[in-house]
Design an enzyme around this catalytic site. Sequence first.
Site, PDB file in Angstrom:
ATOM      1  N   ARG A   1       0.834  -1.208   0.000  1.00  0.00           N
ATOM      2  CA  ARG A   1       0.000   0.000   0.000  1.00  0.00           C
ATOM      3  C   ARG A   1       0.865   1.252   0.000  1.00  0.00           C
ATOM      4  O   ARG A   1       0.527   2.251  -0.654  1.00  0.00           O
ATOM      5  CB  ARG A   1      -0.942  -0.004   1.196  1.00  0.00           C
ATOM      6  CG  ARG A   1      -1.968   1.125   1.154  1.00  0.00           C
ATOM      7  CD  ARG A   1      -3.048   0.950   2.193  1.00  0.00           C
ATOM      8  NE  ARG A   1      -2.535   1.024   3.559  1.00  0.00           N
ATOM      9  CZ  ARG A   1      -3.286   0.887   4.646  1.00  0.00           C
ATOM     10  NH1 ARG A   1      -4.583   0.655   4.530  1.00  0.00           N
ATOM     11  NH2 ARG A   1      -2.757   0.965   5.846  1.00  0.00           N
TER      12      ARG A   1
ATOM     13  N   LYS B   1      -2.727   6.621   1.559  1.00  0.00           N
ATOM     14  CA  LYS B   1      -2.573   7.022   2.954  1.00  0.00           C
ATOM     15  C   LYS B   1      -1.603   8.200   3.067  1.00  0.00           C
ATOM     16  O   LYS B   1      -0.557   8.132   3.738  1.00  0.00           O
ATOM     17  CB  LYS B   1      -2.107   5.829   3.794  1.00  0.00           C
ATOM     18  CG  LYS B   1      -2.519   5.903   5.257  1.00  0.00           C
ATOM     19  CD  LYS B   1      -2.306   4.574   5.937  1.00  0.00           C
ATOM     20  CE  LYS B   1      -2.609   4.633   7.424  1.00  0.00           C
ATOM     21  NZ  LYS B   1      -4.045   4.860   7.699  1.00  0.00           N
TER      22      LYS B   1
ATOM     23  N   GLU C   1     -16.273   6.772   4.328  1.00  0.00           N
ATOM     24  CA  GLU C   1     -15.642   6.157   5.491  1.00  0.00           C
ATOM     25  C   GLU C   1     -15.659   7.116   6.674  1.00  0.00           C
ATOM     26  O   GLU C   1     -16.011   8.294   6.542  1.00  0.00           O
ATOM     27  CB  GLU C   1     -14.216   5.715   5.178  1.00  0.00           C
ATOM     28  CG  GLU C   1     -13.250   6.823   4.790  1.00  0.00           C
ATOM     29  CD  GLU C   1     -11.844   6.284   4.533  1.00  0.00           C
ATOM     30  OE1 GLU C   1     -11.058   6.277   5.493  1.00  0.00           O
ATOM     31  OE2 GLU C   1     -11.547   5.877   3.395  1.00  0.00           O
TER      32      GLU C   1
END
Length: 411
Positions: A155, A257, A293
């Site tokens: 990721r 992220k 989210e």
Amino acid sequence: MDCSRTMINDRLHINRLFSPLASNPFFSFSDKRPFRPSSLKFQTQFPFNPSHIQVDTNTRREAVVATTYREALEFADINWDSLGFGLVPTDYMFMMKCSQDGKFSKGELQRYGNIELSPSSGVLNYGQGLFEGLKAYRKEDGSILLFRPEENALRMRMGAERMCMPAPSVEQFVDAVKLIVMANKRWVPPQGKGSLYIRPLLMGSGAVLGLAPAPEYTFLIYVSPVGNYFKEGLAPINLVVENEFHRATPGGTGGVKTIGNYASVLKAQTAAKAKGYSDVLYLDSVHKRYLEEVSSCNVFVVKDKIISTPAIKGTILPGITRKSIIDVACSKGYQVEERQISVEELLDADEVFCTGTAVVVSPVGSITYLGKRVSYGDKGVGVVSENLYSALTSLQMGLTEDKMGWTVELN
């Protein structure tokens, strides 16, 4: 106490502790600040594993020193029962750098502490930075488990490509995580008392004035023992749906992220907490109707035993716990759907829960939307969320057999 002799013994211990890693071309040990053992307190709760240190038995004195370390290394002297999700400074951090050639230098352990950055660094001026989060758990026998570290590595590499940054290879990332955990092994909580939170950072540390990728990058990992993210623990949290501010937009960076994603939620989150809510649930920025989210968690909705979660489409972070919960749920026979979920479906759900590295699984007790509050169940902890929480945490902590092949054991 003879401090100079103690420092020599401490250094001897460090060299012995990391001797199996000495041949690794990625890493070295650098202790650039004085080691002050008088500031560190220890307690012993697990038997010593003799593979940790190579003991030189030539002299009685060295044998005594080694025995002292055998008794001292297992736990730091802190109140494990009072751990929350806050920073507890530990012993070491890991750092390595990458210049314009795109290759990372040999990484090294350093004493935990402040780092130096140029005022013109890319991360400070243009937000060129990523972070990851994963955990290490202690088993009953004292060994330590990592949970899917290669997924965090992948990721980070995906996020780095989006942010025009070089990234460590999966091997470099995972080896660095193993190294930093073992260096701070005494800070891994006893089983059932929490976990060691691991925070890898990748940032543009090189100086740059005009808007451009930084000329140098730093990969850094620090760790901290933690308890529950929400003070409620597995008790239900209360969310408010935000319909004015948005976490991400199509084509943006909501799916990686990057550090900027989290600063943007602080205003709405702060206002929500001031009103007594645990956190904020965001809607999509186009229709202002579909779930995205929570500030730092993915969300799941249960209706008629079907588990649904918003599909990954560029504005939602592909959570590793989210991915794991889907696989665990499927293995238990649940039907799981990844799709658009309207706020109306949310309000009509039988059960709602959030997932994330920090929270693992957090049941939702109530949702407030446009002033209307909807509660779930009598106690807010639904059967599905409790079942999945138990299954995943048992696997992470080594209480059940890992049939998924997700854990990495460190001895």
